[in-house]
Design an enzyme around this catalytic site. Structure first.
Site, mmCIF file in Angstrom:
data_model
loop_
_atom_site.group_PDB
_atom_site.id
_atom_site.type_symbol
_atom_site.label_atom_id
_atom_site.label_comp_id
_atom_site.label_asym_id
_atom_site.label_seq_id
_atom_site.Cartn_x
_atom_site.Cartn_y
_atom_site.Cartn_z
ATOM 1 N N GLY A 265 0.814 -1.202 0.000
ATOM 2 C CA GLY A 265 0.000 0.000 0.000
ATOM 3 C C GLY A 265 0.852 1.260 0.000
ATOM 4 O O GLY A 265 0.704 2.124 -0.852
ATOM 5 N N ALA A 266 1.741 1.357 0.972
ATOM 6 C CA ALA A 266 2.553 2.562 1.098
ATOM 7 C C ALA A 266 3.681 2.292 2.081
ATOM 8 O O ALA A 266 3.700 1.259 2.747
ATOM 9 C CB ALA A 266 1.701 3.725 1.598
ATOM 10 N N MET A 267 4.610 3.259 2.175
ATOM 11 C CA MET A 267 5.771 3.059 3.034
ATOM 12 C C MET A 267 6.143 4.343 3.749
ATOM 13 O O MET A 267 6.238 5.405 3.138
ATOM 14 C CB MET A 267 6.942 2.550 2.173
ATOM 15 N N GLU A 268 6.384 4.208 5.051
ATOM 16 C CA GLU A 268 6.535 5.350 5.940
ATOM 17 C C GLU A 268 7.957 5.922 6.009
ATOM 18 O O GLU A 268 8.313 6.520 7.028
ATOM 19 C CB GLU A 268 6.099 4.935 7.350
ATOM 20 N N ASN A 269 8.774 5.796 4.969
ATOM 21 C CA ASN A 269 10.133 6.339 5.009
ATOM 22 C C ASN A 269 10.147 7.726 5.647
ATOM 23 O O ASN A 269 9.317 8.568 5.339
ATOM 24 C CB ASN A 269 10.680 6.470 3.588
ATOM 25 N N GLU A 302 0.499 5.951 7.389
ATOM 26 C CA GLU A 302 1.930 6.238 7.166
ATOM 27 C C GLU A 302 2.354 7.448 7.989
ATOM 28 O O GLU A 302 3.457 7.495 8.534
ATOM 29 C CB GLU A 302 2.229 6.461 5.684
ATOM 30 N N HIS A 305 2.952 6.468 11.574
ATOM 31 C CA HIS A 305 4.219 5.739 11.753
ATOM 32 C C HIS A 305 5.361 6.666 12.175
ATOM 33 O O HIS A 305 6.359 6.209 12.725
ATOM 34 C CB HIS A 305 4.627 5.060 10.444
#
Ligand code: ARG
Ligand code: ZN
Length: 861
Positions: A265-269, A302, A305
């Site tokens: 879905g997505a990434m919290e970088n 995200e 996070h």
């Protein structure tokens, strides 16, 4: 299994050792080139363990140079076997420089640095950084990053990484060079790099303490008009976290990039989220209400996070639920506050009762904190995420909202800047509330779905109500002995004269009795109100009592739940041969009729109350799944309701107000109820005109999809024409074509096999894009039970074909696709045989990824 040269070594949670070296700073330098990107990494290292060799992780890297304190190492001074770089003899503190070359264009696994169309993009969680450079690729090694990116200025106006931009210039030869610095030490899984040409949407946010944060959303060229909703959702999330948990954003800039090539879905970088474009881009004509809901919740997820995941991260990957369960819980609370709390909860309960219960009953069963892992990507599961969120929710139920918030505050204060464990979290909750959570902690180590039995006894003479609760958890594939859990059971007593009482029962024993005095009459008991624990409930209540709850309980979720239980029971009776005529009580129809005639304000809830449970929910109530029995009982009941209430569905459909599209709770409810009515009306022979009108008059994607789904499920002739029109109209829009792929793949008729074949040659379909593959094949295997379980095994063969093809391209996506096959033991003899055959074909292939191997081998063993 085929002969297996690869070393496939599962890791155990108990083998955790702290890192032998720390890497407090890293300076990364990228010269981007799609076939040969050069990565230079300069790190400061500090020894933690005397005598240890330095062993760095690396995969698919071409090593060009290694230097220690500026002196180049000879080949003899290091070892490159396996997937690591080992330097036996290093000082206690030193500078390490490593130069590697990688080929983003060949990276179809979409882990590490890859090409997303013409852009560069990274995904490092869980273990993707090792595909960028040699490193201690583990979440407990935190470093301060400086990143320099160089690329052709004209093609790459935006070169992004985490933190703050500290320099940008263009060289004489036309290269752009940008430098970033992230002041917050982070594990490498939170590193991100993006390079490309985008449309940029900008906004800003003033934090509670008055700091201004620049917000930037990067979307593919031409998509800017679809970005605003996500940007507004981000601001709502930022405000919400301040108000609910007192948590402010910490950097001066927050960037979100949307890409069509993404595994999840997505990434919290840190400071630079990367999103699947499906969870960012929305406009009325292309996005359904469900899409809007998902965007807001994932944008929230995200963002949340940043504290639960980034400021406090995980010690090791077994602790994944520490950040994911908690952050899903946070995004659920956020969504509940932004819209209908009842509907949010119903969605969450459905997910637990379908996919999570199925996982618990499968060969991949694991606790929310897994004990053994071969491929970490296989553990980004509904158990870790969603059962994990249920465990957090139970904590809040037990400790109260205030107590929970205090526990959160203590957890973040104690562990800010650290890599923590689930035990640390429990300890903070325990200390902040002076509440012994040692039994509760079993939820982290025990897998499987607990069965709760509930019964009541009333003594009119003494006015005492006695409630008896029992729990048992069957052995799972991974664990044979199960202990008694601490289970919060919320109840409501519905007494005569509209009198109600609420109680929270804490079940700690296998069997336990709770008594209530001064109960003036025998109540109807609402058990497990609001789904207060992720368990299966077996209750003695009569059909009448269930319908009474559906009509009168305070909690909308409990009302929906009662009617779901009622239907499960009816389906079970038919399957057991006890109700061949599909007889239903008149009271049910009276109730449904009254809802249709006077739906009131909460129309979305009414739509849920009028829905039959789905196949997947019912399937989880059987050890051996009676596929044909469930499908046929559902079909019969649906037709009976459609016939019996025909005119009420039509008049309700006509009465629900229709207004220009808006995404708000009331309008969503209106559309949902109209769609529900349309779904039943479609089962009448004369419904074609209405279906076509609904489709052609729609000014938004929700209504368009409603017409398509209604005509698809009722197997009307209209469907084919509408889908053709829809596919024609949107044939150059990938996100909408995904919906067309999904509709083609979920047709209940045999036609589905031809349609899937045809869709594979659609110009927009690509095996290299996970969204396309999921739209076609996950939809088929997970949302088309009739044809997936087709008695001739054709459905299983189709999935095997897709998994095999995909495994060579993108193992992570392949391993997700295979899920429905793993539970072959739960089907009848001939389906078992057919499923096992295709699994065996996969197992015999010589080149399986770890991802697919882990699942297939567990399933066949
Ligand atoms: N942390 C991301 C999220 O929950 C998901 C990353 C998934 N990564 C993976 N390798 N499966 O938002
Ligand atoms: Zn997450």
């Amino acid at each position: 299994m085929a002969t297996d040269q690869q070393n496939r070594q599962a890791k155990s949670r108990h083998d955790y050792q702290p890192p032998a070296f720390l890497i407090p700073t890293i300076d990364l330098h990228f010269e981007l080139d799609s076939a040969a990107t050069i990565v230079s990494s300069v790190m400061q290292l500090r020894r933690q363990t005397a005598g240890a060799a330095l062993k760095l992780d690396g995969q698919h890297l071409k090593l060009l140079q290694v230097l220690i304190d500026n002196k180049q190492l000879s080949d003899a001074q290091y070892d490159l076997s396996g997937e690591s770089l080992t330097i036996p003899d290093v000082p206690d503190a030193f500078e390490l420089k490593i130069v590697t070359q990688i080929a983003p264009v060949e990276n179809t696994a979409l882990e590490g640095l890859y090409m997303a169309g013409n852009s560069y993009c990274t995904q490092c969680e869980a273990e993707g950084f090792r595909r960028i450079s040699y490193f201690l690729d583990r979440p407990d090694v935190l470093s301060e990053y400086r990143v320099t990116i160089k690329a052709a200025a004209a093609s790459y106006p935006y070169l992004l990484s985490n933190g703050n931009k500290i320099a940008e210039h263009i060289t004489a030869d036309g290269s752009r060079i940008v430098q970033w610095h992230d002041p917050f030490p982070k594990p490498c899984y939170l590193f991100a790099l993006v390079a490309g040409d985008y449309d940029l949407l900008e906004d800003n946010f003033i934090t509670a303490s008055g700091r201004e944060v620049a917000l930037q959303l990067f979307v593919d060229k031409g998509q800017a008009h679809r970005g605003d909703f996500a940007l507004q959702a981000l601001k709502r999330a930022m405000r919400w976290d301040e108000q609910r948990f007192n948590l402010e954003y910490d950097l001066d800039i927050y960037m979100v990039v949307a890409t069509d090539f993404f595994n999840m879905g997505a990434m919290e970088n840190k400071g630079l989220n990367v999103f699947n474009s499906k969870y960012v881009l929305a406009e009325t004509a292309t996005a359904t209400d469900r899409d809007y809901f998902n965007i807001e919740s994932i944008i929230g997820h995200e963002y949340f996070h940043n504290w639960t995941g980034n400021r406090v991260t995980c010690q090791d990957w077994f602790q994944l639920s520490l950040k994911e369960g908690l952050t899903v819980f946070r995004d659920q609370e956020f969504s509940a506050d932004m819209g209908s709390a009842t509907l949010c909860r119903i969605d969450a309960v459905k997910l637990i009762r379908t996919a999570q219960f199925a996982e618990d009953a499968s060969p991949m069963a694991h606790p929310i904190r897994p004990e053994s892992v071969l491929e970490m990507n296989n553990f980004y599961t509904v158990t870790v995420y969603d059962k994990g969120a249920e465990v957090i929710r139970m904590l809040q139920t037990i400790l109260g909202k205030e107590g929970f918030a205090q526990g959160m505050a203590l957890y973040l204060k104690r562990h800010d800047g650290q890599a923590a464990t689930c035990d640390d979290f429990i300890r903070a909750m325990q200390d902040a509330n002076r509440y012994d959570l040692s039994q509760f902690a079993l939820w982290y180590s025990q897998s499987g779905t607990t069965q709760l039995t509930a019964s009541q006894q009333y003594d009119a003479a003494t006015q005492v109500l006695t409630l008896t609760l029992g729990q048992s958890t069957a052995a799972t594939a991974d664990q044979s002995v199960k202990k008694a859990l601490l289970i919060p059971v919320r109840i409501e007593l519905l007494l005569s004269g509209n009198e109600k009482q609420s109680h929270l029962l804490l079940l700690t024993e296998y069997d336990q009795v709770f008594s209530f005095n001064n109960i003036s009459n025998e109540p109807v008991v609402v058990w497990l109100e609001h789904f207060s624990a992720p368990v299966k409930l077996q209750q003695q209540s009569s059909d009448d009592a269930l319908l009474h709850i559906a009509a009168f309980a305070t909690d909308g979720v409990a009302r929906w739940d009662a009617i779901q239980q009622f239907w499960s029971r009816k389906v079970a009776e038919v399957i057991a041969g006890k109700n061949a005529q599909h007889v239903l009580p008149p009271k049910l129809f009276q109730m449904m009729q009254s809802w249709l005639r006077d739906p009131g304000d909460d129309k979305a809830l009414i739509a849920e109350l009028l829905s039959l449970p789905d196949f997947e929910t019912l399937a989880e109530q059987y050890e051996q799944i009676p596929v044909d029995g469930i499908l046929s009982a559902l079909e019969q009941f649906r037709q009976i309701i459609a016939d019996r209430l025909q005119s009420d569905f039509v008049s309700c459909y006509q009465q629900v107000p229709v207004s220009a599209y808006q995404y708000d709770e009331a309008s969503v409810g209106n559309r949902r109820l109209r769609a529900l009515c349309l779904g039943y009306i479609a089962f009448q022979h004369n419904s074609q005109q209405l279906l076509q009108a609904h489709y052609h008059q729609a000014d938004n994607m929700s209504d368009t999809i409603a017409a398509l789904m209604a005509s698809q499920q009722a197997q009307t002739d209209t469907f084919k024409a509408l889908l053709a029109d829809f596919s024609q109209r949107w044939n150059s829009d990938v996100l909408v074509m995904d919906k067309a792929f999904g509709l083609a793949a979920t047709q209940p008729s045999e036609q589905v096999f031809t349609s899937i074949e045809e869709m594979q040659s659609h110009p927009l379909f690509s095996w290299k894009n996970p969204n396309r593959v999921r739209a076609l094949f996950s939809a088929f295997s997970m949302r088309n039970p009739r044809q997936f379980h087709s008695a001739d095994g054709k459905g299983y063969q189709l999935l095997q074909y897709a998994v095999a093809k995909m495994d060579a391209i993108n193992p992570q996506v392949a391993a997700r696709l295979i899920t429905p096959l793993l539970s072959w033991r739960r089907y009848d003899e001939s389906r078992q045989q057919a499923m096992r055959n295709v699994l065996q074909v996969l197992a015999d292939s010589s080149s399986l990824s770890n991802d697919v191997f882990e699942k297939v081998s567990r399933s066949l063993s």
